[in-house]
Design a protein around this motif. Structure first.
Motif, PDB file in Angstrom:
ATOM      1  N   MET A 170      -2.008  -3.387  -1.391  1.00 24.07           N
ATOM      2  CA  MET A 170      -3.112  -2.653  -2.012  1.00 24.07           C
ATOM      3  C   MET A 170      -4.355  -3.529  -2.123  1.00 24.07           C
ATOM      4  O   MET A 170      -4.257  -4.720  -2.417  1.00 24.07           O
ATOM      5  CB  MET A 170      -2.721  -2.183  -3.414  1.00 24.07           C
ATOM      6  N   SER A 171      -5.488  -2.910  -1.910  1.00 29.44           N
ATOM      7  CA  SER A 171      -6.787  -3.571  -2.111  1.00 29.44           C
ATOM      8  C   SER A 171      -7.151  -3.474  -3.589  1.00 29.44           C
ATOM      9  O   SER A 171      -6.457  -2.815  -4.378  1.00 29.44           O
ATOM     10  CB  SER A 171      -7.855  -2.867  -1.278  1.00 29.44           C
ATOM     11  N   GLY A 208      -5.506  -6.597  -0.727  1.00 24.87           N
ATOM     12  CA  GLY A 208      -6.192  -6.167   0.488  1.00 24.87           C
ATOM     13  C   GLY A 208      -5.760  -6.901   1.740  1.00 24.87           C
ATOM     14  O   GLY A 208      -6.281  -6.637   2.822  1.00 24.87           O
ATOM     15  N   GLN A 229      -6.924   2.464  -8.455  1.00 24.98           N
ATOM     16  CA  GLN A 229      -6.419   3.841  -8.368  1.00 24.98           C
ATOM     17  C   GLN A 229      -5.028   3.928  -8.992  1.00 24.98           C
ATOM     18  O   GLN A 229      -4.719   4.882  -9.714  1.00 24.98           O
ATOM     19  CB  GLN A 229      -6.363   4.314  -6.905  1.00 24.98           C
ATOM     20  N   TRP A 230      -4.187   2.957  -8.703  1.00 19.46           N
ATOM     21  CA  TRP A 230      -2.841   2.898  -9.285  1.00 19.46           C
ATOM     22  C   TRP A 230      -2.946   2.885 -10.815  1.00 19.46           C
ATOM     23  O   TRP A 230      -2.290   3.662 -11.505  1.00 19.46           O
ATOM     24  CB  TRP A 230      -2.122   1.657  -8.763  1.00 19.46           C
ATOM     25  N   ARG A 253       0.830  -1.208   0.000  1.00 22.82           N
ATOM     26  CA  ARG A 253       0.000   0.000   0.000  1.00 22.82           C
ATOM     27  C   ARG A 253       0.869   1.264   0.000  1.00 22.82           C
ATOM     28  O   ARG A 253       0.497   2.273  -0.588  1.00 22.82           O
ATOM     29  CB  ARG A 253      -0.935   0.006   1.207  1.00 22.82           C
ATOM     30  N   THR A 267      -9.615  -1.795  -4.842  1.00 23.39           N
ATOM     31  CA  THR A 267      -9.898  -0.380  -5.105  1.00 23.39           C
ATOM     32  C   THR A 267      -8.611   0.412  -5.267  1.00 23.39           C
ATOM     33  O   THR A 267      -8.475   1.238  -6.172  1.00 23.39           O
ATOM     34  CB  THR A 267     -10.752   0.214  -3.972  1.00 23.39           C
ATOM     35  N   GLU A 268      -7.654   0.166  -4.395  1.00 25.60           N
ATOM     36  CA  GLU A 268      -6.380   0.881  -4.471  1.00 25.60           C
ATOM     37  C   GLU A 268      -5.599   0.506  -5.725  1.00 25.60           C
ATOM     38  O   GLU A 268      -4.969   1.370  -6.352  1.00 25.60           O
ATOM     39  CB  GLU A 268      -5.558   0.605  -3.208  1.00 25.60           C
ATOM     40  N   LEU A 321       1.405   3.030  -3.319  1.00 22.80           N
ATOM     41  CA  LEU A 321       0.337   3.943  -3.734  1.00 22.80           C
ATOM     42  C   LEU A 321       0.425   5.257  -2.958  1.00 22.80           C
ATOM     43  O   LEU A 321       0.358   6.338  -3.544  1.00 22.80           O
ATOM     44  CB  LEU A 321      -1.031   3.288  -3.509  1.00 22.80           C
ATOM     45  N   GLU A 322       0.594   5.155  -1.658  1.00 19.73           N
ATOM     46  CA  GLU A 322       0.571   6.340  -0.803  1.00 19.73           C
ATOM     47  C   GLU A 322       1.820   7.205  -0.935  1.00 19.73           C
ATOM     48  O   GLU A 322       1.733   8.429  -0.949  1.00 19.73           O
ATOM     49  CB  GLU A 322       0.400   5.908   0.661  1.00 19.73           C
TER      50      GLU A 322
END
Length: 187
Positions: free
Chosen positions: A116-117, A99, A123-124, A72, A119-120, A75-76
């Motif tokens: 990452m999930s 996730g 987003q990526w 994760r 959804t994430e 992404l962040e």
């Protein structure tokens, strides 16, 4: 001219006492690395975008940027920096662990890290980044039977293609472990 390929895992500060400290790059250090590449005139590219340069079909000052496992923190902490410099990258995902966390290296790292999930991961991808397959469960591929090898490799690609509705054309071997059989299966 050879194309450098940068391989990252965690873009985060390493917790005190963490093992495998080499799998961590702090957000500040990552930002400095990308700034230096940009200042030196490099274009950061995903693996698919870098392939014409790697094959010698295109010329330019490029570097391929990759992330293994899909933490994760990619992404962040990495995505905003990549976007700032107009770079793209490939994140190799463990499709059955979306996730969840990192059971394959949690003990060696000394920490459970969130991945990452779905959804994430979307987003990526929506940010213009590439998603590659990294198996379903992150096993050592040479240790698997032929059937399990194909399930891990093709299953991961199929899982990700179904989720993202785009072809997944890149694969990264867990632990970097691959012999002739695994290379043939990847083709």
């Amino acid at each position: 001219m050879p194309v450098p390929i940068l391989m990252y895992h965690n873009i985060d500060r390493a917790p005190k006492g963490v093992k495998l400290r080499g799998l961590y790059v702090s957000p500040e250090r990552f930002r400095r690395q990308m700034a230096l590449l940009h200042r030196l005139g490099y274009q950061g590219l995903s693996m698919s975008a870098a392939l014409p340069y790697i094959r010698g079909e295109a010329k330019g000052k490029v570097v391929a940027i990759t992330f293994d496992d899909g933490y994760r923190d990619n992404l962040e902490n990495a995505l905003p920096v990549l976007q700032h410099y107009g770079f793209t990258a490939t994140c190799y995902m463990v499709s059955a662990a979306l996730g969840a966390d990192n059971p394959w290296d949690a003990e060696a790292l000394g920490v459970h890290k969130p991945l990452m999930s779905e959804t994430e991961l979307r987003q990526w991808q929506a940010a213009g980044m590439e998603v590659g397959a990294h198996s379903r469960h992150h096993p050592r591929l040479p240790d698997l039977t032929e059937a399990d090898l194909l399930n891990e490799m093709t299953g991961s690609r199929q899982d990700l293609e179904k989720l993202l509705a785009v072809p997944v054309t890149q694969f990264c071997y867990p632990y970097g472990a691959a012999g002739q059989r695994e290379r043939e299966a990847a083709k």
